[in-house]
Design a protein around this motif. Sequence first.
Motif, PDB file in Angstrom:
ATOM      1  N   VAL A 243     -14.133   4.169  11.257  1.00 37.96           N
ATOM      2  CA  VAL A 243     -14.125   5.124  10.256  1.00 37.96           C
ATOM      3  C   VAL A 243     -15.090   6.315  10.656  1.00 37.96           C
ATOM      4  O   VAL A 243     -16.310   5.775  10.888  1.00 37.96           O
ATOM      5  CB  VAL A 243     -14.270   4.429   9.098  1.00 37.96           C
ATOM      6  CG1 VAL A 243     -14.251   5.562   7.990  1.00 37.96           C
ATOM      7  CG2 VAL A 243     -13.138   3.351   8.885  1.00 37.96           C
TER       8      VAL A 243
ATOM      9  N   ASP B  21     -12.203  -1.614  12.024  1.00 39.09           N
ATOM     10  CA  ASP B  21     -11.818  -0.384  12.111  1.00 39.09           C
ATOM     11  C   ASP B  21     -12.864   0.473  12.379  1.00 39.09           C
ATOM     12  O   ASP B  21     -13.883   0.434  11.811  1.00 39.09           O
ATOM     13  CB  ASP B  21     -11.002  -0.083  10.515  1.00 39.09           C
ATOM     14  CG  ASP B  21      -9.769  -0.390  10.449  1.00 39.09           C
ATOM     15  OD1 ASP B  21      -9.070  -0.952  11.290  1.00 39.09           O
ATOM     16  OD2 ASP B  21      -9.098  -0.223   9.473  1.00 39.09           O
TER      17      ASP B  21
ATOM     18  N   LYS C 286     -12.098   2.854   3.855  1.00 35.42           N
ATOM     19  CA  LYS C 286     -12.696   3.696   5.056  1.00 35.42           C
ATOM     20  C   LYS C 286     -13.753   4.699   4.272  1.00 35.42           C
ATOM     21  O   LYS C 286     -13.241   5.963   4.255  1.00 35.42           O
ATOM     22  CB  LYS C 286     -11.534   4.161   5.607  1.00 35.42           C
ATOM     23  CG  LYS C 286     -10.280   4.580   4.933  1.00 35.42           C
ATOM     24  CD  LYS C 286      -9.355   5.348   5.543  1.00 35.42           C
ATOM     25  CE  LYS C 286      -8.014   5.795   4.759  1.00 35.42           C
ATOM     26  NZ  LYS C 286      -7.177   4.612   4.426  1.00 35.42           N
TER      27      LYS C 286
ATOM     28  N   GLU D 187      -9.937   7.015   9.163  1.00 35.07           N
ATOM     29  CA  GLU D 187      -9.623   5.935   9.903  1.00 35.07           C
ATOM     30  C   GLU D 187      -9.246   6.477  11.392  1.00 35.07           C
ATOM     31  O   GLU D 187      -8.254   7.092  11.564  1.00 35.07           O
ATOM     32  CB  GLU D 187      -8.472   4.978   9.430  1.00 35.07           C
ATOM     33  CG  GLU D 187      -8.279   3.576  10.338  1.00 35.07           C
ATOM     34  CD  GLU D 187      -7.109   2.818  10.149  1.00 35.07           C
ATOM     35  OE1 GLU D 187      -6.663   2.632   8.876  1.00 35.07           O
ATOM     36  OE2 GLU D 187      -6.430   2.530  11.268  1.00 35.07           O
TER      37      GLU D 187
END
Lengths: 583, 583
Positions: free
Chosen positions: A473, A471, A285, A478
């Motif tokens: 970010v 994900d 991240k 996150e």
Amino acid sequence: MYRNKTCGELRLIDAGTDVTICGWVQRMRDMGGMTFIDLRDRYGITQLVFNMDGNQLLCTEARKLGREFVISVSGKVTERSNKNPKMETGEIEILVDQFTLLNASKVPPFTIEDESDGGEDLRMKFRYLDIRRNPVKEALVLRHRIAQETRKFFDAQGFIEVETPVLIKSTPEGARDFIVPSRMNPGGFYALPQSPQTFKQLLMVAGMDRYFQLVKCFRDEDLRADRQPEFTQVDCEMAFVEREDILQMFEKYIKTLFEAEKKILLSAFPRMSFEEAMRDYGNDKPDLRFGMKLNDITSLVKGKNFKVLDEAETVQAIVAEGCSAYTRRQLDELTEFVKRPQTGASGMIYVKYNTDETIRSSVDKFYSTDDLKHWISATKAKAGDLILVLAGASGKIRKAMSELRLEMGNRLGLRKKDVFSPLWVIDFPLLEWDDELKRYQAMHHPFTSPLPEDTHLMDTDAGRVRANAYDLVINGQEIGGGSIRIHDRNLQQKLFSLLGFTQQQAESQFGFLMNAFEYGAPPHGGIAFGFDRLCALFGGSDSIRDYIAFPKNNSGRDVMIDAPAPVSKEQLDELGLEFKYQL
Amino acid sequence: MYRNKTCGELRLIDAGTDVTICGWVQRMRDMGGMTFIDLRDRYGITQLVFNMDGNQLLCTEARKLGREFVISVSGKVTERSNKNPKMETGEIEILVDQFTLLNASKVPPFTIEDESDGGEDLRMKFRYLDIRRNPVKEALVLRHRIAQETRKFFDAQGFIEVETPVLIKSTPEGARDFIVPSRMNPGGFYALPQSPQTFKQLLMVAGMDRYFQLVKCFRDEDLRADRQPEFTQVDCEMAFVEREDILQMFEKYIKTLFEAEKKILLSAFPRMSFEEAMRDYGNDKPDLRFGMKLNDITSLVKGKNFKVLDEAETVQAIVAEGCSAYTRRQLDELTEFVKRPQTGASGMIYVKYNTDETIRSSVDKFYSTDDLKHWISATKAKAGDLILVLAGASGKIRKAMSELRLEMGNRLGLRKKDVFSPLWVIDFPLLEWDDELKRYQAMHHPFTSPLPEDTHLMDTDAGRVRANAYDLVINGQEIGGGSIRIHDRNLQQKLFSLLGFTQQQAESQFGFLMNAFEYGAPPHGGIAFGFDRLCALFGGSDSIRDYIAFPKNNSGRDVMIDAPAPVSKEQLDELGLEFKYQL
């Protein structure tokens, strides 16, 4: 009707009107013949004037009020002689005709001001007073606004908000569940959901097509600094979608929030594979508000009789721009930083590429200027820059380097509060090998599907299979994550068996889901956003606790109501339970 | 992208375009050279055509599909020769070029049609198939709409949605709490909230001014037909308000929902005191869609040597209009009805006031025509009406009469589904005497304030004190209820002591609230609506279960996921708990 106006709305145009307002005494000033009170409510502060000459009795009574007393006052709105341009109501004041004391107050245990003198513990115990403070109140109002924007967005996109149950079934996979004994089913326990994962998938099987929910989730985990046992997710799922559809939809959601809340128009979110993120930032991240990528210089440094580097699995370098003049002390601080247990490196090497193009390093004994010039060209450092190098075991050093990079970002002011750098991280590994358990674990969760192009590796080389997961970010946090799910019973069963479930275990825990896959389950995928975190991001704070009305502390306690607490023996008896230890 | 259109949106104007849609096979008909498939998704049904002449292979493949198979199809939108005006897409069909089988389906355990052949238990076990049925899906979409309208309304009125905690503290007052053992605080238990009552009051103390929340609440109660262990409330609170402000605000809320959802403009809601409701309808939530008030004829009937009436504490009569011609059998049915244990009367007396003005009664032996004429004038019966009379102990008879009235309302078609009669019931008693416990109990809850004009009776005649409370009743259903709260520590303490709390008990359970009252608590009040019930009202159903995506059965079980369920010994060990019995 206790009032017909609030403390935040009166302006010069209202001068001459008679009003009644209510609120809390914020401040009181006696100025000879006059008494001024700042009256506060949710909407603002309005100045009240009591005049000793005009109404001595009233003024005398007013002088008996104290901080946080609640009053209702009636009077005439009047133009101030001494205007306060910093206050929205600063052009007027109210000449009070009469007031009623609605409730008195003890002296509050801390000051109810933007900057309070109360410590965290005290403010938590008296959270109802803490919320009277502007920054805390504003955080809750912000949360409300983002919740409403969220719902407006998803409603407009045809999503249906469906409430999934809170009393569900415990599953050993993942974090610990909170369990709830059932009186009507002796020996039976509900569990509180860690997420509505299986239910949202069932809603897709049910044909609901687009689902969302702002939903409380629960995890009985040892709480790190910024975790809460109960937290809120923006939970979403869509049917008949591929990854691209999901990324488009939820990128739009985040952009909509930024536009509504911050008047910021974000451009298309970049995408980065897990592999690339780990290589360039040592972290899945990465904070992209600044560069300072990791450079792998392992092959450059070998064979100069410096054992530390010769034996290192990996040697990584970052370039701190314009830092060649760092002092001994600054460099020592950085060395301390990387050697902290939570960073975990055993030491730090530096190379100063001075503005006069001379080179100085902490390894001059082993590396000639020419050697170091190779380091400089490999890292693309410029004269005036400082190269920081960490060496050791690969996993450890990537993590330490990632932390050092963030630390340097902080020191150089590169992590600006008002800059937002979103990023989709994709192509995560599907599985992680757990050395202790000697088996794979799901990197996301066991319902994540493999990338279509990797599915053929499931039988032969499962560790190399990438997940169809993503994900979101932002600034190194996150914010959300999700995946395209498995919708095929056989594939789901195969994944459970890779995760060490016996067929019986899989059946007893997730049989209902696998059965559902046999009745026409559509392809589907989704995402969940950490709502507390999202609010903290928009509020510009690092702590989610500020955005939760009644948070728990690091031991999972609500210190205001004093929970958890023992229950009566009768209550336990009814549940057939016994607490085994003496307290 | 699995599709570019849904099954609900294609119209004649789309004819000639190429589309891709996805969905479930609802029905398949082979007509010689053609095969027709009705493809269903959330948005509707579209007819697909496969032509044996045009593409034999494709048509043969299509014929292998079964009910609830999931497919993606591409083809050309074409005008139908045989239009179906009952379907929104009934003017077109799709000539299929190709299709992909996305997932097969076993034969579903019940038909996925508006009227299913599945019993309740089966449909609950396969709830994800049940939700594919239109009526269930529409109920959930309705719930979504009402939730969004609710939030839009309160947001526009300046209410802030604040999430209150789910893990709180157990209090013995009221229904049973679900408790949650805390691993991090051994021997400590959280409780799940029966309502966010204390938290919303603390938010008022905190100056939040206007709060609302759609919130899950929990009650570990033996479930009656239409109760759920977890249910949803529209929970609201306002500061600086009196009862009138609350009634105005929330009347507006309900009117807004009726206008948005039903296009019905309701006029001002009538108000009725508890006393009046009990007197005229025998019930504190009267169904005002019809009259048929109770008439107290106790004093008229005495002294005619009819022991049953002579000895009765109360004698009540209702008039069933136009029912004088009721047959022996109809009257017997009504007698049976009132004698059921759940109605609880010991018998029924009738007086037929025939259209020819003759009078016939079941008590002609004791009462002359002249006597009965008094009954007729007291009840304002007209020729052609039937008077029904119940006699006995006052509480029992009011209840029985209320039920008989509703039964007659049903029989006479007076409880029309499309008529909505809202009503505020006010001035409830603050306390009820509990004969078993030999002490008072709160009629609403212990935070309800007395009517200002009755407060002086708190010390001398607490049983006569009326509460500053209100219930919203629509068509005989309690939709919401609330009160102006106590905001004074001493009054709160006095009420706790009337309810049998020792000072210590009050302190340990509600000390945090009473302390909060000492730091400038504003006058405040609120209301909570049963959201599941509200949805059922708008959906025209009597059961809240239809409006909950994954409801539990009468034993509190989720039969789909099979919860509650035993947990592992390790899980209990970690919590220091032991289940005492052998299962």
